[in-house]
Scaffold this motif. Structure first.
Motif, PDB file in Angstrom:
ATOM      1  N   SER A   1      51.935  -5.043  17.734  1.00  0.00           N
ATOM      2  CA  SER A   1      51.076  -4.701  16.933  1.00  0.00           C
ATOM      3  C   SER A   1      50.937  -3.163  16.808  1.00  0.00           C
ATOM      4  O   SER A   1      51.507  -2.385  17.835  1.00  0.00           O
ATOM      5  N   PRO A   2      50.477  -2.180  15.702  1.00  0.00           N
ATOM      6  CA  PRO A   2      50.502  -1.058  15.773  1.00  0.00           C
ATOM      7  C   PRO A   2      49.695  -0.254  16.609  1.00  0.00           C
ATOM      8  O   PRO A   2      48.900  -0.890  16.931  1.00  0.00           O
ATOM      9  N   ALA A   3      49.967   0.744  17.149  1.00  0.00           N
ATOM     10  CA  ALA A   3      48.896   1.634  17.919  1.00  0.00           C
ATOM     11  C   ALA A   3      47.711   1.557  17.226  1.00  0.00           C
ATOM     12  O   ALA A   3      47.408   1.804  16.116  1.00  0.00           O
ATOM     13  N   GLY A   4      46.611   1.465  18.225  1.00  0.00           N
ATOM     14  CA  GLY A   4      45.166   1.616  17.641  1.00  0.00           C
ATOM     15  C   GLY A   4      44.675   0.276  16.877  1.00  0.00           C
ATOM     16  O   GLY A   4      43.652   0.171  16.779  1.00  0.00           O
ATOM     17  N   ALA A   5      45.544  -0.707  17.096  1.00  0.00           N
ATOM     18  CA  ALA A   5      45.293  -2.071  16.212  1.00  0.00           C
ATOM     19  C   ALA A   5      43.994  -2.646  16.862  1.00  0.00           C
ATOM     20  O   ALA A   5      43.342  -3.457  16.449  1.00  0.00           O
ATOM     21  N   GLY A   6      44.020  -2.608  18.356  1.00  0.00           N
ATOM     22  CA  GLY A   6      42.993  -3.153  19.074  1.00  0.00           C
ATOM     23  C   GLY A   6      41.587  -2.722  18.519  1.00  0.00           C
ATOM     24  O   GLY A   6      40.683  -3.513  18.424  1.00  0.00           O
ATOM     25  N   TRP A   7      41.423  -1.325  18.463  1.00  0.00           N
ATOM     26  CA  TRP A   7      40.071  -0.947  18.463  1.00  0.00           C
ATOM     27  C   TRP A   7      39.818  -1.180  16.799  1.00  0.00           C
ATOM     28  O   TRP A   7      38.550  -1.250  16.661  1.00  0.00           O
TER      29      TRP A   7
ATOM     30  N   MET B   1      30.329  -1.096  16.441  1.00  0.00           N
ATOM     31  CA  MET B   1      31.736  -0.373  15.976  1.00  0.00           C
ATOM     32  C   MET B   1      32.064   0.920  16.727  1.00  0.00           C
ATOM     33  O   MET B   1      33.091   1.136  16.914  1.00  0.00           O
ATOM     34  N   VAL B   2      31.012   1.630  17.013  1.00  0.00           N
ATOM     35  CA  VAL B   2      31.225   2.923  17.693  1.00  0.00           C
ATOM     36  C   VAL B   2      31.545   2.913  18.974  1.00  0.00           C
ATOM     37  O   VAL B   2      32.569   3.475  19.598  1.00  0.00           O
ATOM     38  N   VAL B   3      30.939   1.822  19.808  1.00  0.00           N
ATOM     39  CA  VAL B   3      31.278   1.588  21.116  1.00  0.00           C
ATOM     40  C   VAL B   3      32.544   1.069  21.515  1.00  0.00           C
ATOM     41  O   VAL B   3      33.560   1.140  22.364  1.00  0.00           O
ATOM     42  N   ALA B   4      33.128   0.268  20.391  1.00  0.00           N
ATOM     43  CA  ALA B   4      34.478  -0.528  20.460  1.00  0.00           C
ATOM     44  C   ALA B   4      35.521   0.722  20.550  1.00  0.00           C
ATOM     45  O   ALA B   4      36.515   0.525  21.144  1.00  0.00           O
ATOM     46  N   VAL B   5      35.251   1.802  19.886  1.00  0.00           N
ATOM     47  CA  VAL B   5      36.288   2.824  19.582  1.00  0.00           C
ATOM     48  C   VAL B   5      36.118   3.631  21.383  1.00  0.00           C
ATOM     49  O   VAL B   5      37.040   3.926  21.544  1.00  0.00           O
ATOM     50  N   ILE B   6      34.791   3.780  21.392  1.00  0.00           N
ATOM     51  CA  ILE B   6      34.960   4.687  22.885  1.00  0.00           C
ATOM     52  C   ILE B   6      35.343   3.712  23.960  1.00  0.00           C
ATOM     53  O   ILE B   6      36.328   4.117  25.187  1.00  0.00           O
ATOM     54  N   ALA B   7      35.108   2.354  24.025  1.00  0.00           N
ATOM     55  CA  ALA B   7      35.643   1.678  25.091  1.00  0.00           C
ATOM     56  C   ALA B   7      37.411   1.701  24.993  1.00  0.00           C
ATOM     57  O   ALA B   7      37.919   1.742  26.160  1.00  0.00           O
ATOM     58  N   GLU B   8      37.651   1.536  23.957  1.00  0.00           N
ATOM     59  CA  GLU B   8      39.385   1.725  23.841  1.00  0.00           C
ATOM     60  C   GLU B   8      39.754   2.911  24.333  1.00  0.00           C
ATOM     61  O   GLU B   8      40.851   2.936  25.068  1.00  0.00           O
ATOM     62  N   ARG B   9      39.115   4.217  24.025  1.00  0.00           N
ATOM     63  CA  ARG B   9      39.327   5.478  24.728  1.00  0.00           C
ATOM     64  C   ARG B   9      39.485   5.337  26.198  1.00  0.00           C
ATOM     65  O   ARG B   9      40.234   5.901  26.771  1.00  0.00           O
ATOM     66  N   TYR B  10      38.377   4.983  26.704  1.00  0.00           N
ATOM     67  CA  TYR B  10      38.018   4.866  28.082  1.00  0.00           C
ATOM     68  C   TYR B  10      39.279   4.094  28.761  1.00  0.00           C
ATOM     69  O   TYR B  10      39.644   4.299  29.744  1.00  0.00           O
ATOM     70  N   SER B  11      39.668   3.042  27.998  1.00  0.00           N
ATOM     71  CA  SER B  11      40.511   1.955  28.746  1.00  0.00           C
ATOM     72  C   SER B  11      41.966   2.679  28.950  1.00  0.00           C
ATOM     73  O   SER B  11      42.809   2.248  29.640  1.00  0.00           O
ATOM     74  N   LYS B  12      42.297   3.599  28.277  1.00  0.00           N
ATOM     75  CA  LYS B  12      43.489   4.309  28.199  1.00  0.00           C
ATOM     76  C   LYS B  12      43.509   5.579  29.163  1.00  0.00           C
ATOM     77  O   LYS B  12      44.714   6.456  28.937  1.00  0.00           O
ATOM     78  N   ARG B  13      42.272   5.844  29.698  1.00  0.00           N
ATOM     79  CA  ARG B  13      42.318   7.093  30.740  1.00  0.00           C
ATOM     80  C   ARG B  13      43.449   6.864  31.869  1.00  0.00           C
ATOM     81  O   ARG B  13      43.488   5.661  32.247  1.00  0.00           O
ATOM     82  N   PRO B  14      44.070   7.993  32.356  1.00  0.00           N
ATOM     83  CA  PRO B  14      44.947   7.688  33.623  1.00  0.00           C
ATOM     84  C   PRO B  14      44.179   7.238  34.565  1.00  0.00           C
ATOM     85  O   PRO B  14      43.217   7.445  35.115  1.00  0.00           O
TER      86      PRO B  14
END
Length: 337
Positions: free
Chosen positions: A3-9, A313-326
């Motif tokens: 899947s392309p990057a960002g496809a999850g969110w 919709m908004v929290v889906a994007v935020i959750a994806e960003r949190y999941s990629k934190r170091p």
């Protein structure tokens, strides 16, 4: 093929399927509202459905989750303050906006939205995606809904009274009979029914959701026959979307600031941001069906439905960003059963 990057969110940005069914009920009621002999039958079915929803809420409620999370009192106090203090203040303040920003007919629905408890399922789901504190989210969301059964009608009545509305004595009696009595009955029977409810979760979810669809159809049938679409146009809907978007943005910023000020860990911050910014459609629709009888109900439900989709919709994007934190995997505490 990967899947392309960002496809999850991007996948999670798609409109919620169940919410689309709810809007489908609005469309159906707009063209084929319930009238004549069908109407009394629908009214009885809706009342039974509302009682069933809250009976199942009570049977599902886990006292263990609330007790397990009670030790994190500071986190849960912040979640409850956002849900039942910050939101009502913001929505009540929004009713002072000029009519060209927020139509007066939608103000009661916005106030009611501010009084609702947090979601359970989506809060837990997005916290898991974000690798936050799932155990604390279960406790916080459960406590919010438990308190909301009692507090939401009272809070809505007080705030609506301040704006010239209010909750009648008949509505308070209906709350006792249609909401609290089934809820308490379900919870008292949980030691005997809890296992069966868990095993039949999928089948019972159809009853649960079907009841909410009936409430929406009945509400908008009354609203349409009462002239809803002659009082509300496409521009009014666009204004409502904008107001709900700004409201969510404010709450997200303020809950994040509170988490940082309280020096919460990142997993606990996720719990506060996600639980503190959500409003429950599942609790809101049947509660509104009791509190706002007649053609006013359709207008009350519109802000709840619009805000619900925006928050997903908004929290889906935020959750994806949190999941990629170091170090996200190491941060997240294990969920408790």
């Amino acid at each position: 093929m990967t899947s392309p990057a960002g496809a999850g969110w991007l996948t999670r940005l798609r409109p919620d399927g169940y919410l689309m069914l709810i809007f489908g009920m609005v469309i159906l009621a707009s063209f084929l509202p319930a009238r004549g002999e069908v109407r009394p039958i629908l009214d009885i079915t809706v009342k039974v459905g509302i009682a069933l929803v809250f009976f199942l809420h009570g049977a599902r409620l886990s006292r263990e989750a609330v007790i397990a999370g009670a030790t994190q009192w500071r986190l849960h106090a912040l979640v409850l303050a956002s849900t039942f203090l910050l939101f009502p203040i913001l929505t009540l303040s929004a009713t002072a906006l000029p009519a060209w920003v927020l139509p007066a007919s939608l103000a009661p629905g916005l106030i009611f939205l501010g009084c609702l408890p947090s979601t359970i399922q989506s809060s837990i789901g997005f916290t898991a995606i974000a690798r936050g504190n799932v155990a604390a989210t279960i406790a916080a969301a459960t406590a919010s809904n438990l308190i909301g059964v009692f507090l939401t009608p009272i809070l809505a009545g007080i705030l609506l009274h301040r704006t010239g509305g209010g909750v009648s004595l008949e509505s308070l009696q209906a709350i006792l009979l249609q909401l609290l009595a089934p809820f308490l009955a379900g919870h008292l029977l949980r030691p005997w029914l809890g296992g069966w409810v868990r095993r039949q979760a999928k089948s019972l979810s159809y009853l649960d959701r079907g009841s909410i669809l009936l409430v929406v159809y009945a509400a908008f049938s009354d609203a349409v026959t009462g002239g809803l679409w002659s009082r509300l146009g496409a521009l009014d809907i666009a204004r409502l979307i904008l107001v709900c978007g700004v409201l969510l943005a404010l709450v997200l910023v303020l809950t994040l600031a509170a988490a940082r000020a309280a020096r919460l860990s990142t997993p606990d911050e996720i719990t506060l941001v996600f639980c503190g910014s959500k409003k429950s459609l599942a609790s809101g629709v049947p509660m509104a069906g009791v509190l706002f009888p007649g053609d006013a109900l359709g207008l009350v439900l519109l802000p709840v439905m619009v805000f619900h989709q925006i928050q997903l919709m908004v929290v889906a994007v935020i959750a994806e960003r949190y999941s990629k934190r170091p170090g996200a995997e190491g941060d997240a505490p294990p969920a408790t059963g």
